[in-house]
Design a protein around this motif. Structure first.
Motif, PDB file in Angstrom:
ATOM      1  N   ILE A 157       6.237   8.696   1.293  1.00 60.57           N
ATOM      2  CA  ILE A 157       4.937   7.745   1.864  1.00 60.57           C
ATOM      3  C   ILE A 157       5.862   7.381   3.457  1.00 60.57           C
ATOM      4  O   ILE A 157       4.791   7.257   4.176  1.00 60.57           O
ATOM      5  CB  ILE A 157       4.874   6.657   1.039  1.00 60.57           C
ATOM      6  CG1 ILE A 157       4.217   7.086  -0.363  1.00 60.57           C
ATOM      7  CG2 ILE A 157       4.037   5.558   1.855  1.00 60.57           C
ATOM      8  CD1 ILE A 157       4.099   5.941  -1.329  1.00 60.57           C
ATOM      9  N   ARG A 180      -6.750   4.872   0.889  1.00 52.14           N
ATOM     10  CA  ARG A 180      -5.651   4.798   0.216  1.00 52.14           C
ATOM     11  C   ARG A 180      -5.672   6.225  -0.663  1.00 52.14           C
ATOM     12  O   ARG A 180      -4.531   6.448  -0.995  1.00 52.14           O
ATOM     13  CB  ARG A 180      -5.663   3.511  -0.896  1.00 52.14           C
ATOM     14  CG  ARG A 180      -5.430   2.024   0.094  1.00 52.14           C
ATOM     15  CD  ARG A 180      -4.057   1.939   0.892  1.00 52.14           C
ATOM     16  NE  ARG A 180      -4.397   0.758   1.382  1.00 52.14           N
ATOM     17  CZ  ARG A 180      -4.388   0.420   2.775  1.00 52.14           C
ATOM     18  NH1 ARG A 180      -4.964   1.130   3.502  1.00 52.14           N
ATOM     19  NH2 ARG A 180      -4.358  -0.764   3.087  1.00 52.14           N
ATOM     20  N   ILE A 194       0.687   4.112  -3.632  1.00 46.65           N
ATOM     21  CA  ILE A 194       0.656   3.720  -2.411  1.00 46.65           C
ATOM     22  C   ILE A 194       0.331   2.245  -2.099  1.00 46.65           C
ATOM     23  O   ILE A 194       1.042   1.501  -1.125  1.00 46.65           O
ATOM     24  CB  ILE A 194      -0.635   4.652  -1.796  1.00 46.65           C
ATOM     25  CG1 ILE A 194      -0.613   5.952  -1.959  1.00 46.65           C
ATOM     26  CG2 ILE A 194      -1.070   4.047  -0.285  1.00 46.65           C
ATOM     27  CD1 ILE A 194       0.545   6.385  -0.666  1.00 46.65           C
TER      28      ILE A 194
END
Length: 229
Positions: A157, A180, A194
């Motif tokens: 991420i 998202r 996330i």
């Protein structure tokens, strides 16, 4: 999707082309091309279809999306204008390996593959230039897969947030074009992962999120998360 009958290439593409091909041949490429406008979410090139055009992204941001046989989506990379999209189709004649989808409103010029291939055959240096431009995008896809293969969730991420800042929005403060869910498809994790990770980083003052706006407030820490994976 809107079609414009008149086509005016951007200075970027024209400047590159005229370094290698004649004005007459550029006009031929111009006359056989179509300029289109795509809304967010519309498909520009579809996975599995036979390629007939190479797309030049004149304005906007797109995602390269691969859909598996089980209907699972993976975002291979994001690309911001100006860029040549689908250039590999000139060198790989099978069906499209992935879809190209607008993640915000885009303007795209579709270049006729047969005309472009004819020019590439005639002008060797032009062929090398187009190949290098097309290859640059696939390098980024390869680096993303290296990240996916070798890093844990937070490292992946972090890589994506840094990639967006450096290559798409060109700054540490930007409005996210991705949902998202799309971020999860890019990082190959769940949407919940996330949301939890971004919330954690916000609490740690690594990033600041207000609606769709994201600001990296501690880029060194984010780079460290990326580094340790």
């Amino acid at each position: 999707m809107d079609i414009e009958k008149s086509l005016q290439f951007t200075n970027w593409l024209k400047k590159i082309s005229l370094q290698f091909i004649s004005e007459k041949d550029f006009e031929r490429l111009d006359k056989t091309s179509i300029k289109l406008k795509f809304k967010k979410g519309e498909m520009i090139l579809k996975q599995g279809n036979q390629p007939t055009h190479v797309a030049f992204l004149e304005r906007g941001i797109v995602k390269f999306n691969f859909e598996s046989e089980s209907n699972k989506n993976t975002i291979l990379t994001l690309v911001a204008a100006p860029k040549i999209l689908g250039g590999a189709n000139l060198f790989y004649k099978d069906n499209n390996l992935f879809s190209i989808i607008a993640v915000e409103d885009c303007e795209v010029v579709l270049l006729d593959s047969n005309v472009l291939l004819s020019l590439l055959t005639t002008y060797g240096r032009f062929a090398v230039a187009v190949y290098q431009i097309a290859s640059d995008m696939f390098k980024k896809s390869i680096f993303n897969f290296i990240s996916l293969a070798n890093k844990q969730k937070e490292g992946r991420i972090a890589d994506i947030i840094l990639y967006l800042a450096e290559n798409i929005y060109h700054g540490n403060s930007f409005n996210l074009s991705l949902t998202r869910k799309e971020l999860a498809e890019f990082a190959c994790c769940s949407t919940e992962n996330i949301i939890m990770t971004l919330s954690k980083w916000q609490n740690e003052n690594t990033i600041k999120i207000t609606g769709k706006h994201l600001e990296i407030t501690n880029i060194e820490k984010l780079k460290q998360i990326s580094k340790i994976g």
